[in-house]
Design a protein around this motif. Structure first.
Motif, PDB file in Angstrom:
ATOM      1  N   GLY A   1      10.463  -2.159   3.081  1.00 35.22           N
ATOM      2  CA  GLY A   1       9.588  -2.160   2.158  1.00 35.22           C
ATOM      3  C   GLY A   1       9.477  -1.640   0.796  1.00 35.22           C
ATOM      4  N   PRO A   2       8.894  -2.054  -0.152  1.00 31.73           N
ATOM      5  CA  PRO A   2       9.208  -1.328  -1.313  1.00 31.73           C
ATOM      6  C   PRO A   2       8.853   0.405  -1.234  1.00 31.73           C
ATOM      7  CG  PRO A   2       7.262  -2.814  -1.573  1.00 31.73           C
ATOM      8  CD  PRO A   2       7.706  -2.906  -0.213  1.00 31.73           C
ATOM      9  N   SER A   3       9.521   0.784  -2.352  1.00 29.79           N
ATOM     10  CA  SER A   3       9.080   2.476  -2.571  1.00 29.79           C
ATOM     11  C   SER A   3       7.851   2.764  -2.525  1.00 29.79           C
ATOM     12  CB  SER A   3       9.950   2.744  -3.896  1.00 29.79           C
ATOM     13  OG  SER A   3       9.778   4.170  -3.899  1.00 29.79           O
ATOM     14  N   GLY A   4       7.260   3.689  -1.531  1.00 25.53           N
ATOM     15  CA  GLY A   4       5.884   4.203  -1.774  1.00 25.53           C
ATOM     16  C   GLY A   4       5.078   3.486  -0.612  1.00 25.53           C
ATOM     17  N   CYS A   5       5.797   2.379   0.348  1.00 23.35           N
ATOM     18  CA  CYS A   5       4.980   1.772   1.162  1.00 23.35           C
ATOM     19  C   CYS A   5       4.622   2.462   2.335  1.00 23.35           C
ATOM     20  CB  CYS A   5       5.684   0.269   1.403  1.00 23.35           C
ATOM     21  SG  CYS A   5       6.699   0.384   2.500  1.00 23.35           S
ATOM     22  N   GLY A   6       5.316   3.561   2.483  1.00 26.29           N
ATOM     23  CA  GLY A   6       4.731   4.472   3.915  1.00 26.29           C
ATOM     24  C   GLY A   6       5.946   4.510   4.685  1.00 26.29           C
ATOM     25  N   LYS A   7       7.077   4.017   4.540  1.00 25.33           N
ATOM     26  CA  LYS A   7       8.251   4.090   5.634  1.00 25.33           C
ATOM     27  C   LYS A   7       8.463   5.522   6.055  1.00 25.33           C
ATOM     28  CE  LYS A   7      10.970   2.022   2.684  1.00 25.33           C
ATOM     29  NZ  LYS A   7      10.316   2.162   1.610  1.00 25.33           N
TER      30      LYS A   7
END
Ligand SMILES: Nc1ncnc2c1ncn2[C@@H]1O[C@H](COP(=O)(O)OP(=O)(O)OP(=O)(O)O)[C@@H](O)[C@H]1O
Ligand SMILES: [Mg+2]
Length: 364
Positions: A36-42
């Motif tokens: 997922g994109p940067s900042g999505c909570g991974k």
């Protein structure tokens, strides 16, 4: 029983949800990627799985056992971070054996397990080396050996290849897959690199704004993405809005600004007049013939193929063409590449679309 099961995980920072109701299960021995994109909570998700961050709500189960309230050192997970840190004052073997030494495993067993782990990552004989004298890829392997040596239930990896150059990354990707299979360890791999996730994983889960929006085998996510976001996040796609004008067997025909497109859909669930969104991938577009007409607005050289952006009545579709190996550098982009179809900026071309993908509008 699953190696890892997560149920309803939540985490907010200062009232802002970073992870918003994540549930997932990973069978033993699977390579599972969270993308997922940067900042999505991974990373936030991964830290909760590792026991490095306490969730606001939700449970984490390892091998069927609830470990939510256990600290990191009491969980059978190991983590490999992007900025992997090897202990500089220790040899490679001491780095790999560190965790075993701490949990009281002594020689000769420790030495044997360190040797096995180094062999697994193809660094047999490197035990006496100083980490500073290794290449980036070799250091990565040592970090992996160190994380695998005590046989974790789940290995958590957070962007471990991000700092490597493209060639090394591709090579290590294949190595990760091999090591994962050879060691039969469950991998949970976090990345924003869709391509590497698709090539390595059994299952990919796409995250957006703290939630998993689509999960499944890479091929399924790519060919049948559930949402517009997933369609454009995984690979290239042009999205077009349109209206269903008729049914054609299992397909529907959708009227778009670019022209009519046939989309394979569960036709029964769409009625004539429905407003829908379709995604068109470059590999579904053929040059010459077909029912669409457009103007080439850009050509990009990609090595063995070329890619043209074609404006079809205000919508840009991308079409790829393999380079004619017989073409000389001088005529390569200006000639027709041997196909009889022009491929020049400003040229009018016709396009066919084999298959458009019907995607749901985001349910947000
Ligand atoms: N300790 C923290 N305090 C406050 N906010 C945080 C904290 N950790 C993460 N966040 C916020 O939570 C959100 C998710 O962050 P996270 O690090 O999980 O993203 P990510 O998906 O790993 O991104 P990236 O691909 O850039 O690594 C972001 O908005 C981030 O700013
Ligand atoms: Mg992160």
């Amino acid at each position: 029983m699953h190696a890892l099961a997560v149920d309803g995980l939540h985490k907010s920072f200062d009232g802002d949800p970073a992870v918003d109701d994540i549930s997932l299960t990973v069978p033993q021995g699977e390579f599972f990627s969270l993308i997922g994109p940067s900042g999505c909570g991974k990373t936030t998700t991964l830290r909760m799985l590792a026991g490095l961050l306490t969730p606001d709500a939700g449970r984490v189960m390892l091998n069927g056992e609830d470990v939510t309230d256990r600290p990191a050192r009491e969980r059978e997970t190991n983590t490999v971070f992007q900025d992997l840190v090897l202990f500089p004052h220790m040899t490679v073997a001491e780095n790999v054996g560190y965790g075993l030494a701490r949990s009281g495993v002594t020689d000769p067993e420790r030495g044997q397990r360190v040797d096995d782990a180094l062999a697994l990552v193809k660094l047999a004989g490197f035990g006496d080396r100083d980490p500073a004298d290794l290449s980036g890829g070799q250091r990565q392997r040592v970090a992996l050996a160190r994380a695998l040596v005590n046989d974790p239930t789940v290995l958590l990896l957070d962007e471990p290849l991000a700092s490597l150059d493209r060639t090394l990354r591709d090579e290590m990707q294949a190595e990760f897959r091999r090591i994962q299979r050879d060691s039969d360890t469950t991998f949970l791999y976090v990345t924003h690199d869709q391509e590497s996730a698709m090539s390595m994983s059994d299952t990919v889960a796409v995250m957006r704004d703290g939630r998993i929006v689509n999960a499944g085998p890479p091929r399924q996510l790519y060919t049948d993405p559930q949402t517009q976001f997933v369609a454009s996040f995984l690979g290239d796609a042009t999205l077009l809005d349109g209206e269903v004008t008729r049914h054609a067997g299992p397909d529907v025909v959708v009227k778009t600004d670019a022209g009519p497109l046939r989309a394979d859909a569960d036709a029964a669930s769409y009625a004539v007049g429905d407003t829908v969104t379709v995604a068109v991938r470059p590999e579904a577009v053929t040059l010459g013939g077909g029912g669409l007409t457009g103007t080439v607005v850009d050509i990009a050289y990609k090595g063995f193929y070329e890619e043209a952006a074609v404006d079809c009545n205000g919508t840009e579709l991308v079409v790829r063409r393999e380079r004619n190996t017989a073409a000389t550098p001088e005529n390569a982009t200006s000639a027709d590449g041997g196909t009889g179809v022009p491929f020049r900026v400003g040229e009018t071309v016709t396009l066919g679309v084999d298959r458009a993908i019907l995607v749901e509008n985001e349910r947000r």
